[in-house]
Motif scaffolding. Structure first.
Motif, PDB file in Angstrom:
ATOM      1  N   GLN A  25       0.825  -1.200   0.000  1.00 43.67           N
ATOM      2  CA  GLN A  25       0.000   0.000   0.000  1.00 43.67           C
ATOM      3  C   GLN A  25       0.867   1.262   0.000  1.00 43.67           C
ATOM      4  O   GLN A  25       0.558   2.232  -0.678  1.00 43.67           O
ATOM      5  N   TYR A  26       1.958   1.234   0.746  1.00 44.15           N
ATOM      6  CA  TYR A  26       2.897   2.363   0.742  1.00 44.15           C
ATOM      7  C   TYR A  26       3.422   2.616  -0.681  1.00 44.15           C
ATOM      8  O   TYR A  26       3.466   3.752  -1.148  1.00 44.15           O
ATOM      9  N   LEU A  27       3.814   1.552  -1.384  1.00 42.15           N
ATOM     10  CA  LEU A  27       4.330   1.691  -2.746  1.00 42.15           C
ATOM     11  C   LEU A  27       3.264   2.253  -3.691  1.00 42.15           C
ATOM     12  O   LEU A  27       3.568   3.061  -4.566  1.00 42.15           O
ATOM     13  N   ARG A  28       2.014   1.850  -3.488  1.00 40.63           N
ATOM     14  CA  ARG A  28       0.921   2.404  -4.292  1.00 40.63           C
ATOM     15  C   ARG A  28       0.769   3.896  -4.020  1.00 40.63           C
ATOM     16  O   ARG A  28       0.650   4.701  -4.944  1.00 40.63           O
ATOM     17  N   ASN A  29       0.753   4.249  -2.736  1.00 41.59           N
ATOM     18  CA  ASN A  29       0.557   5.654  -2.354  1.00 41.59           C
ATOM     19  C   ASN A  29       1.730   6.533  -2.786  1.00 41.59           C
ATOM     20  O   ASN A  29       1.529   7.616  -3.322  1.00 41.59           O
ATOM     21  N   GLU A  30       2.939   6.080  -2.529  1.00 44.43           N
ATOM     22  CA  GLU A  30       4.130   6.896  -2.752  1.00 44.43           C
ATOM     23  C   GLU A  30       4.490   7.035  -4.232  1.00 44.43           C
ATOM     24  O   GLU A  30       4.902   8.103  -4.677  1.00 44.43           O
ATOM     25  N   PHE A  31       4.348   5.956  -4.996  1.00 42.40           N
ATOM     26  CA  PHE A  31       4.830   5.952  -6.374  1.00 42.40           C
ATOM     27  C   PHE A  31       3.741   5.704  -7.422  1.00 42.40           C
ATOM     28  O   PHE A  31       4.018   5.743  -8.609  1.00 42.40           O
ATOM     29  N   GLY A  32       2.539   5.383  -6.970  1.00 41.77           N
ATOM     30  CA  GLY A  32       1.454   5.093  -7.902  1.00 41.77           C
ATOM     31  C   GLY A  32       1.581   3.735  -8.574  1.00 41.77           C
ATOM     32  O   GLY A  32       0.940   3.480  -9.597  1.00 41.77           O
ATOM     33  N   TYR A  33       2.399   2.854  -8.012  1.00 42.77           N
ATOM     34  CA  TYR A  33       2.603   1.537  -8.599  1.00 42.77           C
ATOM     35  C   TYR A  33       1.352   0.665  -8.457  1.00 42.77           C
ATOM     36  O   TYR A  33       0.636   0.733  -7.468  1.00 42.77           O
ATOM     37  N   SER A  34       1.151  -0.189  -9.434  1.00 44.84           N
ATOM     38  CA  SER A  34       0.130  -1.228  -9.356  1.00 44.84           C
ATOM     39  C   SER A  34       0.845  -2.496  -8.891  1.00 44.84           C
ATOM     40  O   SER A  34       1.422  -3.233  -9.683  1.00 44.84           O
ATOM     41  N   PRO A  57       4.467  -4.498 -12.636  1.00 43.60           N
ATOM     42  CA  PRO A  57       4.685  -4.422 -14.081  1.00 43.60           C
ATOM     43  C   PRO A  57       4.795  -2.955 -14.512  1.00 43.60           C
ATOM     44  O   PRO A  57       4.010  -2.118 -14.067  1.00 43.60           O
ATOM     45  N   LEU A  58       5.765  -2.665 -15.330  1.00 43.64           N
ATOM     46  CA  LEU A  58       5.995  -1.294 -15.789  1.00 43.64           C
ATOM     47  C   LEU A  58       5.509  -1.114 -17.220  1.00 43.64           C
ATOM     48  O   LEU A  58       5.377  -2.093 -17.962  1.00 43.64           O
ATOM     49  N   GLU A  59       5.266   0.116 -17.603  1.00 44.02           N
ATOM     50  CA  GLU A  59       4.753   0.415 -18.943  1.00 44.02           C
ATOM     51  C   GLU A  59       5.725   0.015 -20.048  1.00 44.02           C
ATOM     52  O   GLU A  59       5.314  -0.248 -21.176  1.00 44.02           O
ATOM     53  N   ASN A  98      10.634 -17.093 -14.107  1.00 45.84           N
ATOM     54  CA  ASN A  98      10.220 -17.108 -15.512  1.00 45.84           C
ATOM     55  C   ASN A  98      10.312 -15.732 -16.160  1.00 45.84           C
ATOM     56  O   ASN A  98       9.666 -15.470 -17.173  1.00 45.84           O
ATOM     57  N   ILE A  99      11.107 -14.846 -15.580  1.00 45.70           N
ATOM     58  CA  ILE A  99      11.354 -13.512 -16.131  1.00 45.70           C
ATOM     59  C   ILE A  99      12.859 -13.384 -16.371  1.00 45.70           C
ATOM     60  O   ILE A  99      13.659 -13.571 -15.444  1.00 45.70           O
ATOM     61  N   PRO A 100      13.273 -13.041 -17.600  1.00 45.00           N
ATOM     62  CA  PRO A 100      14.708 -12.865 -17.858  1.00 45.00           C
ATOM     63  C   PRO A 100      15.280 -11.709 -17.034  1.00 45.00           C
ATOM     64  O   PRO A 100      14.600 -10.707 -16.804  1.00 45.00           O
ATOM     65  N   LYS A 101      16.526 -11.851 -16.616  1.00 41.71           N
ATOM     66  CA  LYS A 101      17.188 -10.827 -15.810  1.00 41.71           C
ATOM     67  C   LYS A 101      17.113  -9.452 -16.466  1.00 41.71           C
ATOM     68  O   LYS A 101      16.915  -8.439 -15.795  1.00 41.71           O
ATOM     69  N   GLY A 102      17.214  -9.398 -17.782  1.00 37.67           N
ATOM     70  CA  GLY A 102      17.187  -8.134 -18.508  1.00 37.67           C
ATOM     71  C   GLY A 102      15.853  -7.403 -18.422  1.00 37.67           C
ATOM     72  O   GLY A 102      15.770  -6.220 -18.742  1.00 37.67           O
ATOM     73  N   LYS A 103      14.801  -8.081 -18.007  1.00 39.42           N
ATOM     74  CA  LYS A 103      13.475  -7.465 -17.869  1.00 39.42           C
ATOM     75  C   LYS A 103      13.227  -6.954 -16.445  1.00 39.42           C
ATOM     76  O   LYS A 103      12.196  -6.360 -16.172  1.00 39.42           O
ATOM     77  N   ILE A 104      14.184  -7.218 -15.533  1.00 44.91           N
ATOM     78  CA  ILE A 104      14.040  -6.774 -14.143  1.00 44.91           C
ATOM     79  C   ILE A 104      14.743  -5.429 -14.011  1.00 44.91           C
ATOM     80  O   ILE A 104      15.966  -5.347 -14.032  1.00 44.91           O
ATOM     81  N   GLU A 105      13.964  -4.385 -13.882  1.00 43.27           N
ATOM     82  CA  GLU A 105      14.500  -3.032 -13.835  1.00 43.27           C
ATOM     83  C   GLU A 105      15.084  -2.693 -12.469  1.00 43.27           C
ATOM     84  O   GLU A 105      16.055  -1.953 -12.361  1.00 43.27           O
ATOM     85  N   LYS A 106      14.460  -3.252 -11.438  1.00 44.47           N
ATOM     86  CA  LYS A 106      14.904  -2.919 -10.080  1.00 44.47           C
ATOM     87  C   LYS A 106      14.363  -3.970  -9.126  1.00 44.47           C
ATOM     88  O   LYS A 106      13.319  -4.562  -9.372  1.00 44.47           O
ATOM     89  N   ILE A 107      15.092  -4.164  -8.036  1.00 40.30           N
ATOM     90  CA  ILE A 107      14.608  -4.990  -6.930  1.00 40.30           C
ATOM     91  C   ILE A 107      14.514  -4.090  -5.707  1.00 40.30           C
ATOM     92  O   ILE A 107      15.443  -3.330  -5.409  1.00 40.30           O
ATOM     93  N   ILE A 108      13.375  -4.163  -5.044  1.00 40.18           N
ATOM     94  CA  ILE A 108      13.160  -3.408  -3.807  1.00 40.18           C
ATOM     95  C   ILE A 108      13.176  -4.396  -2.654  1.00 40.18           C
ATOM     96  O   ILE A 108      12.472  -5.411  -2.689  1.00 40.18           O
ATOM     97  N   PHE A 109      13.992  -4.104  -1.651  1.00 31.63           N
ATOM     98  CA  PHE A 109      13.958  -4.849  -0.393  1.00 31.63           C
ATOM     99  C   PHE A 109      13.314  -3.958   0.653  1.00 31.63           C
ATOM    100  O   PHE A 109      13.725  -2.804   0.827  1.00 31.63           O
ATOM    101  N   SER A 110      12.323  -4.483   1.339  1.00 28.30           N
ATOM    102  CA  SER A 110      11.708  -3.733   2.417  1.00 28.30           C
ATOM    103  C   SER A 110      11.803  -4.550   3.700  1.00 28.30           C
ATOM    104  O   SER A 110      11.521  -5.747   3.696  1.00 28.30           O
ATOM    105  N   PHE A 111      12.206  -3.881   4.767  1.00 26.87           N
ATOM    106  CA  PHE A 111      12.399  -4.568   6.036  1.00 26.87           C
ATOM    107  C   PHE A 111      12.178  -3.585   7.174  1.00 26.87           C
ATOM    108  O   PHE A 111      12.303  -2.375   6.994  1.00 26.87           O
TER     109      PHE A 111
END
Length: 160
Positions: A25-34, A57-59, A98-111
């Motif tokens: 929910q924070y990610l939705r509020n802060e960045f508008g992510y789905s 998923p990004l545009e 099942n996603i190629p590494k080249g399609k991963i734009e970023k990894i977020i770690f939350s803790f």
């Protein structure tokens, strides 16, 4: 006790399933992510196994992967850092995601902990070595975000 202290106390005590829903929910509020919560059971406060815990998923047809943990960093920093590295590697493993590494734009770690500067540097260097962007959302980032979005404090912690 201040509202900030209340938020910090609640973040330190939150269970894994509730934590995932809060950060989504924070990610939705802060960045508008789905945010797609693959690691949460819909309609229940339970987690499921799998990698990533959530994805965005990004545009541009790429993805952001999100991993969460409520493991206590201070109790065992070495084990905590190993978990972050293992989760990072699993996110990049196409046989798992099942996603190629080249399609991963970023990894977020939350803790819900705060790393030492040395461990912060180590995990960021690990991401650079793997050539994938990394964003760390720790207790302080979440605390401030929850403070900025009072509905999160109300909905998740019953803090007005």
């Amino acid at each position: 006790m201040s509202r900030i202290d209340d938020i910090e106390q609640n973040l330190l005590q939150i269970n894994e399933a509730r934590f995932q829903k809060l950060v989504d929910q924070y990610l939705r509020n802060e960045f508008g992510y789905s945010v797609k919560p693959t690691g949460s059971m819909l309609g229940k406060e339970k987690t499921t196994k799998g990698t990533p815990d959530s994805y965005i998923p990004l545009e541009n047809s790429n993805y952001i992967f999100v991993e969460y943990t409520t493991m206590d960093y201070k109790k065992n920093p070495t084990q905590f850092m190993k978990k972050l590295e293992d989760d990072f590697d699993k996110c990049l493993n196409e046989a798992i995601t099942n996603i190629p590494k080249g399609k991963i734009e970023k990894i977020i770690f939350s803790f819900n902990s705060i790393l030492t500067p040395a461990d912060d540097m180590d995990i960021r260097n690990y991401a650079k070595l793997k050539k994938v962007k990394l964003e760390l959302i720790d207790l302080t980032v979440l605390r401030d975000g929850i403070f900025d979005y009072p509905t999160l404090a109300q909905d998740f912690f019953n803090i007005p």
